[in-house]
Design a protein around this motif. Sequence first.
Motif, PDB file in Angstrom:
ATOM      1  N   TYR B 263       0.720  -1.218  -0.102  1.00 13.28           N
ATOM      2  CA  TYR B 263      -0.115  -0.072  -0.038  1.00 13.28           C
ATOM      3  C   TYR B 263       0.973   1.327   0.086  1.00 13.28           C
ATOM      4  O   TYR B 263       0.712   2.301  -0.727  1.00 13.28           O
ATOM      5  N   GLY B 264       1.706   1.308   1.099  1.00 16.31           N
ATOM      6  CA  GLY B 264       2.805   2.414   0.981  1.00 16.31           C
ATOM      7  C   GLY B 264       3.409   2.789  -0.216  1.00 16.31           C
ATOM      8  O   GLY B 264       3.452   3.930  -0.868  1.00 16.31           O
ATOM      9  N   PHE B 265       3.595   1.616  -1.039  1.00 19.46           N
ATOM     10  CA  PHE B 265       4.525   1.959  -2.445  1.00 19.46           C
ATOM     11  C   PHE B 265       3.430   2.544  -3.263  1.00 19.46           C
ATOM     12  O   PHE B 265       3.880   3.404  -4.092  1.00 19.46           O
ATOM     13  N   ALA B 266       2.300   1.811  -3.315  1.00 21.93           N
ATOM     14  CA  ALA B 266       1.512   2.159  -4.397  1.00 21.93           C
ATOM     15  C   ALA B 266       0.690   3.806  -3.949  1.00 21.93           C
ATOM     16  O   ALA B 266       0.835   4.727  -4.941  1.00 21.93           O
ATOM     17  N   ALA B 267       1.017   4.045  -2.841  1.00 23.57           N
ATOM     18  CA  ALA B 267       0.692   5.407  -2.404  1.00 23.57           C
ATOM     19  C   ALA B 267       1.361   6.585  -2.881  1.00 23.57           C
ATOM     20  O   ALA B 267       1.185   7.741  -3.255  1.00 23.57           O
ATOM     21  N   ALA B 268       2.733   6.034  -2.815  1.00 20.91           N
ATOM     22  CA  ALA B 268       3.739   7.044  -3.139  1.00 20.91           C
ATOM     23  C   ALA B 268       3.923   7.316  -4.681  1.00 20.91           C
ATOM     24  O   ALA B 268       4.347   8.341  -5.089  1.00 20.91           O
ATOM     25  N   ILE B 269       3.387   6.042  -5.529  1.00 24.28           N
ATOM     26  CA  ILE B 269       3.704   6.578  -6.832  1.00 24.28           C
ATOM     27  C   ILE B 269       2.283   6.998  -7.557  1.00 24.28           C
ATOM     28  O   ILE B 269       2.370   7.590  -8.784  1.00 24.28           O
ATOM     29  N   MET B 270       1.345   7.181  -6.759  1.00 21.75           N
ATOM     30  CA  MET B 270      -0.095   7.348  -7.134  1.00 21.75           C
ATOM     31  C   MET B 270      -0.241   8.817  -7.248  1.00 21.75           C
ATOM     32  O   MET B 270       0.556   9.486  -6.540  1.00 21.75           O
ATOM     33  N   PRO B 271      -0.893   9.471  -8.074  1.00 25.88           N
ATOM     34  CA  PRO B 271      -1.206  10.890  -8.000  1.00 25.88           C
ATOM     35  C   PRO B 271      -1.678  11.182  -6.544  1.00 25.88           C
ATOM     36  O   PRO B 271      -2.630  10.641  -5.836  1.00 25.88           O
ATOM     37  N   ARG B 489      10.724  10.253  -0.436  1.00 26.15           N
ATOM     38  CA  ARG B 489      10.903  10.047  -1.755  1.00 26.15           C
ATOM     39  C   ARG B 489      11.471  11.354  -2.369  1.00 26.15           C
ATOM     40  O   ARG B 489      12.541  11.071  -3.012  1.00 26.15           O
ATOM     41  N   PHE B 490      10.730  12.379  -2.118  1.00 31.82           N
ATOM     42  CA  PHE B 490      11.255  13.677  -2.499  1.00 31.82           C
ATOM     43  C   PHE B 490      12.775  14.010  -2.188  1.00 31.82           C
ATOM     44  O   PHE B 490      13.448  14.373  -2.770  1.00 31.82           O
ATOM     45  N   MET B 491      13.011  13.776  -0.910  1.00 30.75           N
ATOM     46  CA  MET B 491      14.326  14.111  -0.263  1.00 30.75           C
ATOM     47  C   MET B 491      15.258  13.037  -1.043  1.00 30.75           C
ATOM     48  O   MET B 491      16.536  13.578  -1.250  1.00 30.75           O
ATOM     49  N   LEU B 492      15.072  11.843  -1.185  1.00 32.27           N
ATOM     50  CA  LEU B 492      15.848  11.039  -1.874  1.00 32.27           C
ATOM     51  C   LEU B 492      16.310  11.438  -3.317  1.00 32.27           C
ATOM     52  O   LEU B 492      17.625  11.371  -3.664  1.00 32.27           O
ATOM     53  N   GLN B 493      15.320  11.756  -3.957  1.00 38.01           N
ATOM     54  CA  GLN B 493      15.422  12.289  -5.384  1.00 38.01           C
ATOM     55  C   GLN B 493      16.328  13.570  -5.219  1.00 38.01           C
ATOM     56  O   GLN B 493      17.006  13.533  -6.118  1.00 38.01           O
ATOM     57  N   ASP B 494      15.972  14.356  -4.231  1.00 38.44           N
ATOM     58  CA  ASP B 494      16.697  15.657  -4.344  1.00 38.44           C
ATOM     59  C   ASP B 494      18.447  15.379  -4.021  1.00 38.44           C
ATOM     60  O   ASP B 494      19.316  15.628  -4.827  1.00 38.44           O
ATOM     61  N   MET B 495      18.681  14.441  -3.026  1.00 40.06           N
ATOM     62  CA  MET B 495      20.076  13.971  -2.625  1.00 40.06           C
ATOM     63  C   MET B 495      20.660  13.446  -3.985  1.00 40.06           C
ATOM     64  O   MET B 495      21.681  13.498  -4.519  1.00 40.06           O
ATOM     65  N   LEU B 496      19.919  12.298  -4.623  1.00 43.61           N
ATOM     66  CA  LEU B 496      20.266  11.481  -5.793  1.00 43.61           C
ATOM     67  C   LEU B 496      20.614  12.471  -7.024  1.00 43.61           C
ATOM     68  O   LEU B 496      21.492  12.172  -7.817  1.00 43.61           O
ATOM     69  N   ASN B 498      21.702  15.428  -7.114  1.00 44.50           N
ATOM     70  CA  ASN B 498      23.094  15.885  -6.946  1.00 44.50           C
ATOM     71  C   ASN B 498      24.154  15.028  -7.578  1.00 44.50           C
ATOM     72  O   ASN B 498      25.157  15.596  -8.132  1.00 44.50           O
ATOM     73  N   ILE B 499      24.000  13.733  -7.757  1.00 45.89           N
ATOM     74  CA  ILE B 499      24.885  12.724  -8.460  1.00 45.89           C
ATOM     75  C   ILE B 499      24.794  12.569  -9.888  1.00 45.89           C
ATOM     76  O   ILE B 499      25.210  12.717 -10.831  1.00 45.89           O
ATOM     77  N   TRP B 500      23.214  12.648 -10.117  1.00 47.86           N
ATOM     78  CA  TRP B 500      22.675  12.473 -11.446  1.00 47.86           C
ATOM     79  C   TRP B 500      21.432  13.063 -11.771  1.00 47.86           C
ATOM     80  O   TRP B 500      20.541  12.883 -11.197  1.00 47.86           O
ATOM     81  N   PRO B 501      21.754  14.494 -12.297  1.00 44.21           N
ATOM     82  CA  PRO B 501      20.639  15.370 -12.236  1.00 44.21           C
ATOM     83  C   PRO B 501      19.379  14.873 -12.676  1.00 44.21           C
ATOM     84  O   PRO B 501      18.271  15.122 -12.289  1.00 44.21           O
ATOM     85  N   LYS B 502      19.273  13.878 -13.533  1.00 41.41           N
ATOM     86  CA  LYS B 502      18.038  13.335 -14.062  1.00 41.41           C
ATOM     87  C   LYS B 502      17.179  12.616 -13.033  1.00 41.41           C
ATOM     88  O   LYS B 502      15.757  12.693 -12.901  1.00 41.41           O
ATOM     89  N   MET B 503      17.885  11.952 -11.988  1.00 42.42           N
ATOM     90  CA  MET B 503      17.142  11.405 -10.713  1.00 42.42           C
ATOM     91  C   MET B 503      16.391  12.306  -9.905  1.00 42.42           C
ATOM     92  O   MET B 503      15.600  11.982  -9.314  1.00 42.42           O
ATOM     93  N   GLY B 504      16.845  13.612 -10.148  1.00 43.20           N
ATOM     94  CA  GLY B 504      16.040  14.764  -9.215  1.00 43.20           C
ATOM     95  C   GLY B 504      15.023  15.090  -9.863  1.00 43.20           C
ATOM     96  O   GLY B 504      14.399  15.713  -8.981  1.00 43.20           O
ATOM     97  N   GLN B 505      14.484  14.872 -10.925  1.00 42.77           N
ATOM     98  CA  GLN B 505      13.349  15.396 -11.548  1.00 42.77           C
ATOM     99  C   GLN B 505      12.219  14.541 -10.870  1.00 42.77           C
ATOM    100  O   GLN B 505      12.002  13.183 -11.154  1.00 42.77           O
ATOM    101  N   THR B 506      11.267  15.208 -10.343  1.00 41.42           N
ATOM    102  CA  THR B 506      10.375  14.427  -9.491  1.00 41.42           C
ATOM    103  C   THR B 506       9.248  13.694 -10.142  1.00 41.42           C
ATOM    104  O   THR B 506       8.597  12.961  -9.655  1.00 41.42           O
ATOM    105  N   SER B 507       9.329  14.133 -11.447  1.00 38.58           N
ATOM    106  CA  SER B 507       8.120  13.449 -12.216  1.00 38.58           C
ATOM    107  C   SER B 507       8.571  12.394 -13.400  1.00 38.58           C
ATOM    108  O   SER B 507       7.946  11.802 -14.034  1.00 38.58           O
ATOM    109  N   TRP B 508      10.049  12.120 -13.208  1.00 38.80           N
ATOM    110  CA  TRP B 508      10.635  11.165 -14.139  1.00 38.80           C
ATOM    111  C   TRP B 508      10.236   9.929 -13.566  1.00 38.80           C
ATOM    112  O   TRP B 508      10.766   9.363 -12.538  1.00 38.80           O
ATOM    113  N   TYR B 509       9.486   8.962 -14.017  1.00 36.95           N
ATOM    114  CA  TYR B 509       8.968   7.880 -13.768  1.00 36.95           C
ATOM    115  C   TYR B 509      10.121   6.857 -13.014  1.00 36.95           C
ATOM    116  O   TYR B 509       9.834   6.407 -12.029  1.00 36.95           O
TER     117      TYR B 509
END
Lengths: 62, 689
Positions: B263-271, B489-496, B498-509
């Motif tokens: 459920y947690g995973f589904a909720a995190a990726i659902m709109p 998820r947002f925090m992790l995307q933000d941290m990653l 810094n290493i690979w900019p594409k990972m930082g795009q919060t809407s890149w699936y």
Amino acid sequence: MAGIRTRLQQAWQLLRRLSGDDAYERYLRLYARHGHTAAPLSREAFFRAWQEEQWDGVKRCC
Amino acid sequence: MNKTLSSLVWLSIAVIGAGAVGGIALHRGESINALWFIAAAVCVFAIAYRFYAAWIAAKVLVVDPSRATPAERLDNGRDYVPTNKWVVFGHHFAAIAGPGPLVGPTLAAQFGYLPGTLWILVGAVLGGAVQDMVTLFLSTRRNGRSLGQMARDELGPIGGAAALIGTFIIMVILIAVLGLVVVNAMKHSPWATSTVAATIPIAMIVGLYMRHFRPGRVLEASVLGVALLLFSVFAGGWIDHHASLRVIFDQEGLTLAWWVMAYGFAAAIMPVWLLLAPRDYLSTFMKVGTISLLAIAIILLQPEVKMPALTQFIDGSGPIFGGTLFPFVFITIACGAISGFHALIASGTSPKLLANEGDIRMIGYGAMLLESFVAIMAMIAATVLDPGVFFAINSSAGVVGKEAADAVATISAWGFPVTVEQMESLARDMGESTLFARTGGAPSLAVGMASIFGSAFGQSMLALWYHFAIMFEAIFILTTLDAGTRVGRFMLQDMLGNIWPKMGQTSWYPSVLLTSAIVVSGWGYFLYIGVIDPNGGVNILWPLFGISNQMLAAIALSVGTGILIKSGRLKYAWVTGLPLAWLVLITSAAAWEKITSPDIRVGFLAAANDMADKLAAGVLPPEKVAVAPQLILNQQLDAALTLFFVAVLWIVILDMLRVSYRYLAGKPVRPLSETPHTMTQLDQAWVRH
């Protein structure tokens, strides 16, 4: 009597404001005040953008 | 004349408050009326708000109502909007008040009602509310910057990094422990499980209604949702009596844990609009409604608190969690007394809405006092139960024995009489097959609430009240779980990023999927271990959560203390410095015990070694042998994590002391990042209407 009526109205407005029920009306008022020429967003489009924004960042705690 | 009258009123509040606090502290008898707790809390909070908070605002922070706030200067109609103070208060309270203040006091009630109650009162007034208010003030003076950004700007990169990593890890632990609370409440309870499961489609219906059917009609949709939720409580009872349906929802803890993770995973990726936003509306309405109902019921009914003021478990032998009164009561009750997490809200949305600095006291200090009041009510709901029943529900099978007869014998031998018949009849009343070893705090709180509601509004519906209370707790625990996973998820995307900019795009699936999976496996791991642990898991996870939350509070208070000193207000630095020193003392002491204690119920390493020895000696029962290696590894990991929290805490403190020393010695430090004063132009009448 009129006093109670005003109080109730204020409470209702507070509830609408807190829940975001009046968000679109507030947006329209703000839009009118800024004197834009283009048409404002539709209710549906506005609500979509508004809701996305609401959940950007830490919004809930333990 | 008016002045004399006001002095008289405040003097009587002080006398009543002192009487009530004295009453609950000194009372030693069969039982004590819950109204004493309410009176003590109301008087203490009123005096603290009227005098201490006002003094901090005027003298320590020097709040300036003529200064334009970021909401006014940066008004963009979206995140920066000057807002009526009651609306900001409502948003701020809804954001800070989660399930924490309900669970902590329930667990801490094993020491008796007194230690927890006193800590909630004192901790909130001198610590938690001060932290929230100071952080809100500092962020407002810095265009609404976050705690991490302020730590970096004012102390340096070390403080900033510590705040960021600390926040991420605390999120993981928090979600795991809350997930465990829900799993324990649903375990082998078809009624609870089906009701909690029903909240998911109900939230989706509400989401679809608001999105497509009647866009933006939030209140209409919420009324519909609340009606459906109440109906789902009834329907759960019907499912529970339906022979073939009940099997679907009658599940083991481990299965439910997997469901919660999925459920947690589904909720995190659902709109957001489909699940998270509508669930949040429902949970906020349920929270405000139920808490008000509980307050009314307690005041109307004035139930008797049956738990003694102190129990023998202050020596550390408690069945719910191991550890002595000091420091563990202060770790167990974090939310409700002082919660570092609030600093994230106080430096997030709220400062961007403040129309005037004059509102800071009400929003920062006031909202925290209201949350503490919720914690006091949770304490009442836990302690109105017969102590024997309270311990039977909250003690894990690993402590009191698997068989009902063994459990009641052990608990009765402690001096808290309880019988198997009593527990069976209670379980029948509540519509559950058993209430033994339902750890985590939620079931005992629900039994407490059901008995209070039941005597106020009718005994015949106890089972409905019980499952209503479980649904109420579950719905906002799941909101925190959704929202927390998303933030992680947002925090992790933000941290990653810094290493690979594409990972930082919060809407890149691909990035969304990967980071959500990492965050869910992070908390999922701790949840899994918590479920397979025969001692209940709460024993391990809750202290870890308390330590990490208090660590975050210490970071916030360090930032506050450092800025006060840098602004030349050394003589007032004790206002944040004192709670900071206390937090450092309790978190360090608790961490020390959690790592070094030879008591296997307290020390992580002692427990790991003990289990390793037993495994090697072949004395473990077969079902334990299978999970022992995982439990050993987990205890070692927990020890490392505790060490990490304490190290982060000390790094931030030393960094703050370094900056303060340099400032006082006249050496260069980072300049204050406060924005310059601009006169407010707001028509106050318009904003404040």
